[in-house]
Write a protein that holds these residues in place. Structure first.
Motif, PDB file in Angstrom:
ATOM      1  N   THR A   1     -54.263 -50.138 -16.265  1.00 35.73           N
ATOM      2  CA  THR A   1     -55.647 -48.725 -16.180  1.00 35.73           C
ATOM      3  C   THR A   1     -56.235 -49.008 -16.250  1.00 35.73           C
ATOM      4  OG1 THR A   1     -54.079 -47.792 -17.117  1.00 35.73           O
ATOM      5  CG2 THR A   1     -53.365 -47.500 -14.949  1.00 35.73           C
ATOM      6  N   PRO A   2     -57.196 -47.856 -16.891  1.00 31.30           N
ATOM      7  CA  PRO A   2     -58.217 -48.268 -17.874  1.00 31.30           C
ATOM      8  C   PRO A   2     -57.885 -48.061 -19.002  1.00 31.30           C
ATOM      9  CG  PRO A   2     -59.158 -47.364 -15.358  1.00 31.30           C
ATOM     10  CD  PRO A   2     -57.375 -47.812 -15.003  1.00 31.30           C
ATOM     11  N   ARG A   3     -57.042 -46.388 -18.682  1.00 29.98           N
ATOM     12  CA  ARG A   3     -56.276 -45.798 -19.865  1.00 29.98           C
ATOM     13  C   ARG A   3     -55.598 -47.217 -21.024  1.00 29.98           C
ATOM     14  NH1 ARG A   3     -55.836 -40.772 -21.029  1.00 29.98           N
ATOM     15  NH2 ARG A   3     -56.009 -40.785 -18.595  1.00 29.98           N
ATOM     16  N   ALA A   4     -54.725 -47.938 -19.909  1.00 27.56           N
ATOM     17  CA  ALA A   4     -54.712 -48.791 -20.489  1.00 27.56           C
ATOM     18  C   ALA A   4     -55.551 -49.955 -21.540  1.00 27.56           C
ATOM     19  CB  ALA A   4     -52.930 -49.439 -19.517  1.00 27.56           C
ATOM     20  N   HIS A   5     -55.905 -50.826 -20.664  1.00 26.45           N
ATOM     21  CA  HIS A   5     -56.582 -50.850 -21.097  1.00 26.45           C
ATOM     22  C   HIS A   5     -57.369 -50.601 -22.270  1.00 26.45           C
ATOM     23  CE1 HIS A   5     -59.985 -53.871 -21.672  1.00 26.45           C
ATOM     24  NE2 HIS A   5     -60.516 -52.674 -21.587  1.00 26.45           N
ATOM     25  N   LEU A   6     -57.847 -49.524 -22.324  1.00 24.74           N
ATOM     26  CA  LEU A   6     -58.524 -48.687 -24.025  1.00 24.74           C
ATOM     27  C   LEU A   6     -58.003 -48.280 -24.758  1.00 24.74           C
ATOM     28  CD1 LEU A   6     -61.383 -46.455 -21.208  1.00 24.74           C
ATOM     29  CD2 LEU A   6     -62.110 -48.169 -23.117  1.00 24.74           C
ATOM     30  N   ALA A   7     -56.226 -48.081 -24.514  1.00 24.02           N
ATOM     31  CA  ALA A   7     -56.052 -48.551 -25.885  1.00 24.02           C
ATOM     32  C   ALA A   7     -55.110 -49.101 -26.567  1.00 24.02           C
ATOM     33  CB  ALA A   7     -54.277 -47.261 -25.222  1.00 24.02           C
ATOM     34  N   ALA A   8     -55.007 -50.283 -25.755  1.00 20.85           N
ATOM     35  CA  ALA A   8     -55.126 -51.448 -26.213  1.00 20.85           C
ATOM     36  C   ALA A   8     -56.484 -51.672 -27.373  1.00 20.85           C
ATOM     37  CB  ALA A   8     -54.785 -52.702 -25.527  1.00 20.85           C
ATOM     38  N   CYS A   9     -57.348 -51.366 -26.882  1.00 21.75           N
ATOM     39  CA  CYS A   9     -58.811 -51.435 -27.814  1.00 21.75           C
ATOM     40  C   CYS A   9     -58.980 -51.332 -28.786  1.00 21.75           C
ATOM     41  CB  CYS A   9     -59.820 -51.425 -26.859  1.00 21.75           C
ATOM     42  SG  CYS A   9     -60.284 -52.932 -25.034  1.00 21.75           S
ATOM     43  N   ALA A  10     -58.350 -49.923 -28.414  1.00 20.14           N
ATOM     44  CA  ALA A  10     -58.507 -48.858 -29.728  1.00 20.14           C
ATOM     45  C   ALA A  10     -57.216 -49.335 -31.250  1.00 20.14           C
ATOM     46  CB  ALA A  10     -58.229 -47.652 -29.597  1.00 20.14           C
ATOM     47  N   ALA A  11     -56.757 -49.980 -30.293  1.00 15.17           N
ATOM     48  CA  ALA A  11     -55.176 -50.160 -31.500  1.00 15.17           C
ATOM     49  C   ALA A  11     -56.056 -51.524 -32.245  1.00 15.17           C
ATOM     50  CB  ALA A  11     -54.430 -50.366 -30.728  1.00 15.17           C
TER      51      ALA A  11
ATOM     52  N   VAL B   1     -59.881 -42.628 -26.694  1.00 19.23           N
ATOM     53  CA  VAL B   1     -59.699 -43.115 -25.046  1.00 19.23           C
ATOM     54  C   VAL B   1     -60.243 -42.005 -24.170  1.00 19.23           C
ATOM     55  CG1 VAL B   1     -57.546 -44.102 -23.802  1.00 19.23           C
ATOM     56  CG2 VAL B   1     -57.949 -44.902 -25.701  1.00 19.23           C
ATOM     57  N   GLY B   2     -59.519 -40.654 -24.101  1.00 13.83           N
ATOM     58  CA  GLY B   2     -59.516 -39.864 -23.389  1.00 13.83           C
ATOM     59  C   GLY B   2     -60.837 -39.345 -23.439  1.00 13.83           C
ATOM     60  N   HIS B   3     -61.748 -39.735 -24.654  1.00 16.85           N
ATOM     61  CA  HIS B   3     -63.392 -39.162 -24.961  1.00 16.85           C
ATOM     62  C   HIS B   3     -64.442 -40.441 -24.770  1.00 16.85           C
ATOM     63  CE1 HIS B   3     -66.916 -37.101 -26.935  1.00 16.85           C
ATOM     64  NE2 HIS B   3     -66.977 -38.072 -27.288  1.00 16.85           N
ATOM     65  N   VAL B   4     -63.634 -41.535 -24.188  1.00 14.57           N
ATOM     66  CA  VAL B   4     -65.261 -42.319 -23.943  1.00 14.57           C
ATOM     67  C   VAL B   4     -64.633 -42.555 -22.239  1.00 14.57           C
ATOM     68  CG1 VAL B   4     -65.103 -44.017 -25.906  1.00 14.57           C
ATOM     69  CG2 VAL B   4     -63.171 -44.100 -24.072  1.00 14.57           C
ATOM     70  N   LEU B   5     -63.671 -42.201 -21.959  1.00 15.68           N
ATOM     71  CA  LEU B   5     -63.192 -41.794 -20.175  1.00 15.68           C
ATOM     72  C   LEU B   5     -63.947 -40.916 -19.261  1.00 15.68           C
ATOM     73  CD1 LEU B   5     -58.929 -42.782 -20.009  1.00 15.68           C
ATOM     74  CD2 LEU B   5     -61.202 -44.601 -18.702  1.00 15.68           C
ATOM     75  N   ARG B   6     -64.126 -40.031 -20.062  1.00 18.04           N
ATOM     76  CA  ARG B   6     -64.795 -38.771 -19.674  1.00 18.04           C
ATOM     77  C   ARG B   6     -66.039 -38.772 -20.169  1.00 18.04           C
ATOM     78  NH1 ARG B   6     -60.771 -36.122 -22.375  1.00 18.04           N
ATOM     79  NH2 ARG B   6     -62.207 -35.930 -24.457  1.00 18.04           N
ATOM     80  N   ALA B   7     -66.754 -39.623 -20.996  1.00 19.67           N
ATOM     81  CA  ALA B   7     -68.555 -39.991 -21.152  1.00 19.67           C
ATOM     82  C   ALA B   7     -68.458 -40.782 -20.057  1.00 19.67           C
ATOM     83  CB  ALA B   7     -68.264 -40.168 -21.982  1.00 19.67           C
ATOM     84  N   VAL B   8     -68.107 -41.660 -19.464  1.00 14.45           N
ATOM     85  CA  VAL B   8     -68.801 -42.765 -18.874  1.00 14.45           C
ATOM     86  C   VAL B   8     -67.633 -41.990 -16.857  1.00 14.45           C
ATOM     87  CG1 VAL B   8     -68.689 -44.620 -19.727  1.00 14.45           C
ATOM     88  CG2 VAL B   8     -66.787 -44.571 -18.898  1.00 14.45           C
TER      89      VAL B   8
END
Length: 304
Positions: A100-110, A119-126
């Motif tokens: 999922t996008p959330r899982a992908h972004l969480a891995a990248c954030a780590a 993660v939540g911030h950039v998901l809302r931004a786009v």
């Protein structure tokens, strides 16, 4: 995203005499330009002109044959926290279809050591917050472009580098991207966006760098590419109108083959006022629209 950093010169991109050869093929040749902080610069050229190769050298993915590309006066490999300086979208691929996008972004954030809250911030931004828990395998190309942009934004960067970001976006998505990019630059940040289609970016960019076959064929403000404004005037008494315009400080008047006058450096209201004061009848008055696509193709077709 946070407010822009201080006025310390951060966010500036410089490319100096950059060259890349793949065997006998020269993909980029002696290319130089600068992108200033707080601006959106369009990096334009036909497919195969060397745009993506240049961006890859800027991001440390390809080693130049000679010359250099720097962000904040440093090569990419010298940046202490690169994801917090520059975010890049080179292609909307590389996502695991079951993730999922959330899982992908969480891995990248780590990986880049930023808080999970990003993660939540950039998901809302786009605009992907409502699709955050859906598998990426079912996404359209446009949704993948948004997810790529969200990934680039995780580090709250000073600079965005976007390669053909409108690919796969519908008209609504393109309008959204345009507003997002302008807002990002409006915070004092920097955007370098490549495209092969001037029409896609002309409402977005401040400056343009046009390349063809690895060579720079034009760079400067978009207004300079447009040229000075002209007004086209149809009148039964062109000589008298030309004389009146010259007296009013508008001497650059040219007779066209279609019988109209072309007045450079003027606007229709001013020309109309002068004609009225001089008692000259007007049968037509219009601002000339500069065909930027035609100018662009003229530049790229004429390059070596």
């Amino acid at each position: 995203m946070t407010a822009a950093r201080g006025d310390d010169g951060s966010g500036r991109i410089t490319v100096q005499r950059l060259t890349k050869r793949f065997g006998p093929v020269s993909a980029v040749e002696d290319l130089s330009f600068a992108v200033e902080r707080g601006t959106v610069t369009g990096f334009l050229g036909p497919n195969g002109s060397g745009k993506t190769t240049t961006l890859r050298m800027l991001l440390g993915l390809v080693a130049p044959t000679s010359g250099e590309a720097r962000i904040n006066a440093l090569r990419f490999g010298e940046l202490p926290h690169p994801a917090r300086v520059v975010g890049a979208v080179l292609e909307a691929q590389g996502f695991h279809p079951a993730r999922t996008p959330r899982a992908h972004l969480a891995a990248c954030a780590a990986a880049i050591r930023v808080p999970d809250a990003a993660v939540g911030h950039v998901l809302r931004a786009v605009g992907l917050d409502t699709a955050a828990n859906r598998p990426v395998g079912g996404f359209s190309l446009g949704m993948k472009q948004r997810l790529s942009l969200a990934t680039a934004l995780l580090g709250d960067p000073q600079v965005l580098v976007l390669d053909e970001p409108a690919n796969g976006l519908d008209p609504e998505g393109i309008a959204w991207l345009r507003a997002f990019v302008r807002g990002f630059a409006g915070q004092g940040r920097t955007v370098l966006v490549s495209s092969h289609a001037l029409a896609e970016v002309e409402q977005t960019v401040d400056h343009v760098v046009v390349i063809n076959r690895g060579h720079c064929v034009h760079q400067g403000p978009l207004a300079r590419l447009r040229g000075r404004p002209r007004v086209l005037v149809a009148t039964p008494d062109p000589a008298r109108l030309a004389e009146a315009l010259a007296k009013a400080g508008m001497p650059e008047v040219e007779a066209r083959r279609d019988g109209r006058l072309a007045v450079t450096g003027a606007d229709p209201a001013r020309v109309g006022d002068v004609a009225l004061a001089a008692g000259v009848a007007l049968h037509g008055l219009e601002a000339e629209r500069v065909d930027l696509e035609q100018l662009y193709f003229g530049l790229t077709a004429g390059a070596r």
